[in-house]
Design a protein around this motif. Structure first.
Motif, PDB file in Angstrom:
ATOM      1  N   ALA A  27       0.830  -1.209   0.000  1.00  0.00           N
ATOM      2  CA  ALA A  27       0.000   0.000   0.000  1.00  0.00           C
ATOM      3  C   ALA A  27       0.864   1.259   0.000  1.00  0.00           C
ATOM      4  CB  ALA A  27      -0.943  -0.008   1.204  1.00  0.00           C
ATOM      5  N   VAL A  28       1.962   1.246   0.730  1.00  0.00           N
ATOM      6  CA  VAL A  28       2.870   2.398   0.740  1.00  0.00           C
ATOM      7  C   VAL A  28       3.470   2.608  -0.649  1.00  0.00           C
ATOM      8  CG1 VAL A  28       5.089   3.247   1.639  1.00  0.00           C
ATOM      9  CG2 VAL A  28       3.374   2.312   3.207  1.00  0.00           C
ATOM     10  N   VAL A  29       3.905   1.526  -1.293  1.00  0.00           N
ATOM     11  CA  VAL A  29       4.458   1.631  -2.648  1.00  0.00           C
ATOM     12  C   VAL A  29       3.400   2.173  -3.611  1.00  0.00           C
ATOM     13  CG1 VAL A  29       5.348   0.289  -4.613  1.00  0.00           C
ATOM     14  CG2 VAL A  29       6.202  -0.147  -2.291  1.00  0.00           C
ATOM     15  N   VAL A  30       2.175   1.655  -3.521  1.00  0.00           N
ATOM     16  CA  VAL A  30       1.080   2.121  -4.389  1.00  0.00           C
ATOM     17  C   VAL A  30       0.779   3.598  -4.112  1.00  0.00           C
ATOM     18  CG1 VAL A  30      -1.390   1.858  -4.867  1.00  0.00           C
ATOM     19  CG2 VAL A  30       0.088  -0.160  -4.754  1.00  0.00           C
ATOM     20  N   ALA A  31       0.805   4.011  -2.841  1.00  0.00           N
ATOM     21  CA  ALA A  31       0.547   5.410  -2.501  1.00  0.00           C
ATOM     22  C   ALA A  31       1.638   6.311  -3.071  1.00  0.00           C
ATOM     23  CB  ALA A  31       0.455   5.575  -0.987  1.00  0.00           C
ATOM     24  N   ASP A  37       2.255  10.017  -9.737  1.00  0.00           N
ATOM     25  CA  ASP A  37       1.415  10.091 -10.936  1.00  0.00           C
ATOM     26  C   ASP A  37       0.621  11.392 -10.976  1.00  0.00           C
ATOM     27  OD1 ASP A  37       0.389   8.985 -13.358  1.00  0.00           O
ATOM     28  OD2 ASP A  37      -1.450   8.448 -12.290  1.00  0.00           O
ATOM     29  N   GLY A  38       0.430  12.002  -9.828  1.00  0.00           N
ATOM     30  CA  GLY A  38      -0.309  13.265  -9.795  1.00  0.00           C
ATOM     31  C   GLY A  38      -1.805  13.045  -9.721  1.00  0.00           C
ATOM     32  N   THR A  39      -2.549  14.084 -10.062  1.00  0.00           N
ATOM     33  CA  THR A  39      -4.003  14.024  -9.950  1.00  0.00           C
ATOM     34  C   THR A  39      -4.670  13.433 -11.179  1.00  0.00           C
ATOM     35  OG1 THR A  39      -4.181  16.278 -10.776  1.00  0.00           O
ATOM     36  CG2 THR A  39      -4.083  15.979  -8.371  1.00  0.00           C
ATOM     37  N   ASP A  40      -3.916  13.131 -12.196  1.00  0.00           N
ATOM     38  CA  ASP A  40      -4.478  12.536 -13.409  1.00  0.00           C
ATOM     39  C   ASP A  40      -4.344  11.021 -13.357  1.00  0.00           C
ATOM     40  OD1 ASP A  40      -4.913  15.073 -14.364  1.00  0.00           O
ATOM     41  OD2 ASP A  40      -2.963  15.172 -15.375  1.00  0.00           O
ATOM     42  N   GLY A  41      -5.350  10.335 -13.821  1.00  0.00           N
ATOM     43  CA  GLY A  41      -5.272   8.880 -13.996  1.00  0.00           C
ATOM     44  C   GLY A  41      -5.208   8.095 -12.710  1.00  0.00           C
ATOM     45  N   PHE A  42      -4.079   7.431 -12.493  1.00  0.00           N
ATOM     46  CA  PHE A  42      -3.868   6.444 -11.444  1.00  0.00           C
ATOM     47  C   PHE A  42      -3.816   7.055 -10.042  1.00  0.00           C
ATOM     48  CE2 PHE A  42      -0.668   3.874  -9.062  1.00  0.00           C
ATOM     49  CZ  PHE A  42      -1.379   2.704  -8.963  1.00  0.00           C
ATOM     50  N   GLY A  43      -3.376   8.282  -9.899  1.00  0.00           N
ATOM     51  CA  GLY A  43      -3.088   8.913  -8.614  1.00  0.00           C
ATOM     52  C   GLY A  43      -4.147   8.826  -7.549  1.00  0.00           C
ATOM     53  N   PRO A  44      -5.323   9.453  -7.731  1.00  0.00           N
ATOM     54  CA  PRO A  44      -6.335   9.445  -6.662  1.00  0.00           C
ATOM     55  C   PRO A  44      -6.829   8.043  -6.309  1.00  0.00           C
ATOM     56  CG  PRO A  44      -6.822  11.141  -8.285  1.00  0.00           C
ATOM     57  CD  PRO A  44      -5.690  10.327  -8.837  1.00  0.00           C
ATOM     58  N   ALA A  46      -5.182   5.293  -6.577  1.00  0.00           N
ATOM     59  CA  ALA A  46      -4.097   4.599  -5.876  1.00  0.00           C
ATOM     60  C   ALA A  46      -4.060   5.000  -4.408  1.00  0.00           C
ATOM     61  CB  ALA A  46      -2.761   4.901  -6.544  1.00  0.00           C
ATOM     62  N   LEU A  47      -4.244   6.280  -4.147  1.00  0.00           N
ATOM     63  CA  LEU A  47      -4.216   6.736  -2.755  1.00  0.00           C
ATOM     64  C   LEU A  47      -5.383   6.167  -1.959  1.00  0.00           C
ATOM     65  CD1 LEU A  47      -3.134  10.445  -3.288  1.00  0.00           C
ATOM     66  CD2 LEU A  47      -1.759   8.559  -2.405  1.00  0.00           C
ATOM     67  N   VAL A  48      -6.572   6.138  -2.565  1.00  0.00           N
ATOM     68  CA  VAL A  48      -7.745   5.575  -1.887  1.00  0.00           C
ATOM     69  C   VAL A  48      -7.545   4.076  -1.645  1.00  0.00           C
ATOM     70  CG1 VAL A  48     -10.212   5.059  -2.111  1.00  0.00           C
ATOM     71  CG2 VAL A  48      -9.352   7.331  -2.713  1.00  0.00           C
ATOM     72  N   ALA A  49      -7.073   3.368  -2.660  1.00  0.00           N
ATOM     73  CA  ALA A  49      -6.835   1.923  -2.521  1.00  0.00           C
ATOM     74  C   ALA A  49      -5.782   1.634  -1.450  1.00  0.00           C
ATOM     75  CB  ALA A  49      -6.407   1.326  -3.861  1.00  0.00           C
ATOM     76  N   ALA A  50      -4.720   2.438  -1.429  1.00  0.00           N
ATOM     77  CA  ALA A  50      -3.669   2.248  -0.427  1.00  0.00           C
ATOM     78  C   ALA A  50      -4.205   2.479   0.980  1.00  0.00           C
ATOM     79  CB  ALA A  50      -2.501   3.182  -0.719  1.00  0.00           C
ATOM     80  N   VAL A 183     -12.995   7.390   8.897  1.00  0.00           N
ATOM     81  CA  VAL A 183     -12.319   8.247   7.921  1.00  0.00           C
ATOM     82  C   VAL A 183     -12.127   7.504   6.606  1.00  0.00           C
ATOM     83  CG1 VAL A 183     -10.109   9.386   7.396  1.00  0.00           C
ATOM     84  CG2 VAL A 183     -11.218   9.743   9.619  1.00  0.00           C
ATOM     85  N   THR A 184     -11.739   6.244   6.693  1.00  0.00           N
ATOM     86  CA  THR A 184     -11.548   5.438   5.482  1.00  0.00           C
ATOM     87  C   THR A 184     -12.849   5.324   4.702  1.00  0.00           C
ATOM     88  OG1 THR A 184      -9.782   4.208   6.548  1.00  0.00           O
ATOM     89  CG2 THR A 184     -10.783   3.196   4.619  1.00  0.00           C
ATOM     90  N   LEU A 185     -13.942   5.058   5.397  1.00  0.00           N
ATOM     91  CA  LEU A 185     -15.240   4.954   4.717  1.00  0.00           C
ATOM     92  C   LEU A 185     -15.646   6.279   4.080  1.00  0.00           C
ATOM     93  CD1 LEU A 185     -17.191   2.690   7.234  1.00  0.00           C
ATOM     94  CD2 LEU A 185     -16.221   2.041   5.021  1.00  0.00           C
ATOM     95  N   LEU A 186     -15.390   7.385   4.775  1.00  0.00           N
ATOM     96  CA  LEU A 186     -15.692   8.705   4.212  1.00  0.00           C
ATOM     97  C   LEU A 186     -14.856   8.985   2.961  1.00  0.00           C
ATOM     98  CD1 LEU A 186     -16.067  10.938   7.402  1.00  0.00           C
ATOM     99  CD2 LEU A 186     -17.867  10.207   5.828  1.00  0.00           C
ATOM    100  N   VAL A 187     -13.592   8.605   2.990  1.00  0.00           N
ATOM    101  CA  VAL A 187     -12.722   8.790   1.826  1.00  0.00           C
ATOM    102  C   VAL A 187     -13.219   7.963   0.648  1.00  0.00           C
ATOM    103  CG1 VAL A 187     -10.388   8.357   0.937  1.00  0.00           C
ATOM    104  CG2 VAL A 187     -10.688   9.500   3.133  1.00  0.00           C
ATOM    105  N   VAL A 188     -13.613   6.715   0.916  1.00  0.00           N
ATOM    106  CA  VAL A 188     -14.129   5.843  -0.158  1.00  0.00           C
ATOM    107  C   VAL A 188     -15.412   6.425  -0.745  1.00  0.00           C
ATOM    108  CG1 VAL A 188     -15.110   3.569  -0.634  1.00  0.00           C
ATOM    109  CG2 VAL A 188     -13.010   3.756   0.693  1.00  0.00           C
ATOM    110  N   VAL A 189     -16.324   6.848   0.114  1.00  0.00           N
ATOM    111  CA  VAL A 189     -17.590   7.431  -0.371  1.00  0.00           C
ATOM    112  C   VAL A 189     -17.294   8.704  -1.174  1.00  0.00           C
ATOM    113  CG1 VAL A 189     -19.718   8.572   0.365  1.00  0.00           C
ATOM    114  CG2 VAL A 189     -19.037   6.403   1.401  1.00  0.00           C
ATOM    115  N   GLY A 190     -16.388   9.545  -0.644  1.00  0.00           N
ATOM    116  CA  GLY A 190     -16.014  10.763  -1.359  1.00  0.00           C
ATOM    117  C   GLY A 190     -15.393  10.480  -2.709  1.00  0.00           C
TER     118      GLY A 190
END
Length: 194
Positions: A27-31, A37-44, A46-50, A183-190
């Protein structure tokens, strides 16, 4: 098994520790890749998944633990902690999970347990030994068996000291894991609403 200065004991879980730390490392590597990667594509994503992977690995694989603290056995679960006076412990058994009977109720934790294949293998071996009339093999003691034996001995010692059944079983919801999950659930919903 860890001992601290007060004589308290902490029993390491029987499974999941390596997998839990591995999931968090991935998860740290993915984050990091997500940040690069930035805000385009994989970035957001990846952070949520991590975040989701690391919080769930911590809650389900790394946080559960069995502890002996003073005259009580403590079962630390994903979101709660149960404190059982040792003098109130009626029975301790380990199969897939550790179960403690106290005050007519059963309390279970997945922190300590036998793998299914071992339970099946031992049942088959016991049947074979019964037919052959042989005794069980003497050998290594499985960690779960050691924990069961240690808890039984501690409960017997507590009753022998005459500590009585002081206090009832206490169960509380732990704030830090509950907030982490919220917080995790709120991030996922967001992330899905975005």
């Amino acid at each position: 098994m860890d001992h601290d200065a007060s004589g308290d004991e902490s029993f390491a879980p029987t499974s999941g520790t390596f997998v839990g730390w591995f999931v968090i490392a991935v998860a740290v590597v993915v984050a990091v890749l997500g940040v690069l990667d930035g805000t385009d594509g994989f970035g957001p994503a990846a952070l949520v998944a991590a975040l989701v992977a690391s919080v769930f690995a911590w809650l389900t694989l790394l946080r559960p633990r069995v502890l002996l603290q003073g005259d009580a056995v403590v079962l630390r679960q994903s979101l709660s902690t149960t404190r059982i006076p040792l003098a109130a412990v009626e029975d301790v058994s380990v199969r897939h999970v550790l179960e403690i009977s106290a005050g007519g109720k059963r309390y279970a934790t997945a922190a300590i347990g036998h793998p299914r294949r071992r339970i099946v293998r031992e049942a088959a071996g016991a049947g074979r030994r019964e037919q052959e009339g042989s005794a069980p093999r003497v050998g290594e003691v499985h960690w779960a068996d050691h924990v069961e034996s240690r808890l039984r001995r501690a409960a017997l010692d507590a009753r022998a000291r005459g500590t009585g059944q002081e206090g009832a079983v206490e169960r509380r919801i732990d704030v830090v894991p509950a907030v982490a999950l919220g917080v995790t659930l709120l991030v996922v919903v967001g992330a899905f609403l975005r």
